[in-house]
Design a protein around this motif. Structure first.
Motif, short mmCIF file in Angstrom:
data_model
loop_
_atom_site.label_atom_id
_atom_site.label_comp_id
_atom_site.label_asym_id
_atom_site.label_seq_id
_atom_site.Cartn_x
_atom_site.Cartn_y
_atom_site.Cartn_z
N PHE A 28 71.26 91.43 -26.54
CA PHE A 28 70.93 91.14 -25.38
C PHE A 28 71.81 92.39 -25.89
O PHE A 28 73.13 92.67 -25.58
CB PHE A 28 71.97 90.57 -24.94
N PRO A 29 71.78 93.70 -24.61
CA PRO A 29 69.99 94.20 -24.41
C PRO A 29 68.98 93.62 -25.05
O PRO A 29 69.17 93.74 -26.15
CB PRO A 29 70.04 95.12 -23.50
N ALA A 55 70.99 100.36 -10.92
CA ALA A 55 71.17 101.15 -10.25
C ALA A 55 72.97 102.15 -9.34
O ALA A 55 73.33 102.78 -9.61
CB ALA A 55 70.24 101.90 -8.58
N ALA A 56 73.32 101.13 -8.71
CA ALA A 56 74.80 100.86 -8.45
C ALA A 56 75.42 101.48 -9.65
O ALA A 56 76.39 102.30 -9.53
CB ALA A 56 74.90 99.64 -7.67
N LEU A 57 75.21 100.68 -10.51
CA LEU A 57 76.49 100.79 -11.96
C LEU A 57 75.73 101.24 -12.77
O LEU A 57 76.13 101.70 -14.29
CB LEU A 57 76.19 99.06 -12.89
N ASP A 58 74.32 102.61 -12.57
CA ASP A 58 74.17 103.62 -13.41
C ASP A 58 73.90 103.13 -15.07
O ASP A 58 74.12 102.89 -16.01
CB ASP A 58 75.02 104.84 -13.48
N VAL A 59 73.46 101.93 -15.21
CA VAL A 59 73.22 100.51 -16.35
C VAL A 59 71.58 100.73 -16.67
O VAL A 59 71.04 100.39 -15.27
CB VAL A 59 73.67 99.51 -16.62
N PRO A 60 70.60 100.84 -17.17
CA PRO A 60 69.70 100.52 -17.21
C PRO A 60 69.14 98.96 -17.76
O PRO A 60 70.37 97.92 -17.98
CB PRO A 60 69.00 100.77 -18.92
#
Length: 408
Positions: A146-147, A320-325
């Motif tokens: 995980f991911p 989007a807010a955390l800038d993570v995929p």
């Protein structure tokens, strides 16, 4: 490609207004944590109150003359909803109790292997470790990344850990920490083919994902009714395949152990009475199923599709807010979704047996948002897990995203 998750086109819109107020939640708190304990709608609490009044008005009639028939009625309706047989289903207080009842009933020998994934709920993993230590069996941990990129990563991790010594696999249907819907249908079928019984920890599954216990054909399946079915706390079930019932005993051995009755199975007799308790939560389950079905024109299909759509939209907003995929493809998401957070500044153990990260406290104190922050796979690593229920709406997750931008 050996496996592909079935997906359905949803007919619901995440922009639709939340269901009118039927939950007793604090209106001053943005509650995004239905997954931990659920929330019981007001009409169900009123029905439970009426049952409790009846119980106290004439306790002997309630417990001795009426209760068994009422529990049968509730089991029949729950079994129909779950695609199982009522005679294979009993009520337990929660899914952890169901897992413990199975594990404590089975006999293992030194050298036996008990398979589990590293995503298993901590309480149930502790139960597995306990029975392994007592018997000399060995716990084998399948590591699911995980991911996560694909179902093959799950299947390869689990099936690659199976050996000729594997006696039981304990698998989540929906993982608690990471919010993954595992391909349990495929895994159970493959494990059955290798002679390995599966105990499915379905704590989150009933009311979140489609479930057909007969088709699944797991030896053991336990799930909660107080989460996504919205029944009162204390309502859960254990479903045991008929050919495995003779070995399964309740955690509390009571009058049924030497009953002379022959009109029903020993499994039903023993689990049907484990001492005086409040059975009102279990008796509310059929009414809860019908009530939640009534909240959307399309019934349960629309409820589950709506919640999944909302969870996916919320996850996109947070990523989007955390800038993570997104940490996994959409096909693994039900009504829970987890996203990674920056490492915790303070990794001291929580005073609660459950999760209580400092950030979780900050979100509540400063923004009136209740959402779990989960240490995973181990501190200081952590995840934020959101839930989506009919009382939630997309602006609530946008509020959470704004709060996170200020705090992390």
């Amino acid at each position: 490609m050996r496996f592909k998750f079935p997906t359905k086109k949803s007919q619901s819109l995440v922009t639709s207004a939340p269901t009118p107020v039927v939950w007793p939640l604090d209106p001053d708190v943005t509650f995004l944590n239905h997954g931990s304990f659920g929330s019981c709608p007001l009409p169900m609490l009123e029905f439970q109150r009426e049952l409790r009044e009846r119980m106290e008005r004439q306790p002997v009639k309630f417990f001795v003359r009426d209760l068994e028939e009422w529990l049968d009625w509730a089991r029949i309706r729950l079994a129909k909803f779950l695609g199982g047989k009522a005679e294979n289903l009993v009520f337990v207080p929660n899914a952890t109790s169901g897992v413990n009842a199975v594990l404590r009933s089975l006999t293992f020998e030194p050298g036996d292997e008990l398979l589990v994934t590293d995503h298993e709920y901590n309480a149930c993993r502790n139960a597995l470790d306990y029975v392994a230590q007592r018997s000399g069996a060995r716990v084998v941990v399948a590591k699911i990344p995980f991911p996560l990129a694909s179902a093959e990563e799950i299947i390869d991790a689990v099936m690659g850990a199976v050996t000729w010594r594997t006696r039981l696999a304990l698998l989540d249907h929906v993982t608690s920490q990471t919010g993954l819907v595992l391909p349990v249908e495929f895994l159970v079928r493959e494990l059955n083919a290798r002679g390995v019984d599966t105990l499915v920890d379905g704590a989150h599954a009933p009311g979140m994902v489609e479930l057909n216990l007969h088709a699944l054909n797991a030896a053991y399946y336990t799930g909660n009714c107080h989460k996504w079915l919205c029944a009162p706390k204390g309502a859960a079930f254990l479903h045991v395949r008929e050919d495995r019932q003779k070995d399964i005993r309740p955690l509390v051995i009571s009058h049924g152990a030497n009953s002379l009755r022959t009109d029903r199975s020993r499994f039903q007799i023993e689990f049907g009475w484990m001492g005086t308790s409040d059975p009102s939560a279990a008796l509310c389950v059929p009414k809860s199923i019908e009530f939640v079905r009534s909240l959307r024109p399309g019934g349960w299909d629309e409820v589950m599709n709506h919640n999944r759509d909302l969870a996916l939209a919320a996850r996109r907003t947070l990523c989007a807010a955390l800038d993570v995929p997104p940490p996994c493809p959409d096909e693994f998401i039900g009504a829970l979704a987890s996203v990674p957070l920056p490492d915790a500044r303070d990794s001291a153990p929580s005073k609660s047996p459950l999760y209580l990260d400092a950030l979780q406290d900050e979100l509540l104190a400063k923004f009136q948002i209740e959402v779990p922050v989960i240490p995973w796979p181990a501190p200081p690593k952590r995840l934020l897990r959101i839930s989506a229920q009919l009382y939630n709406s997309l602006p609530q997750y946008e509020k959470l995203a704004g709060a996170l931008n200020k705090l992390v």
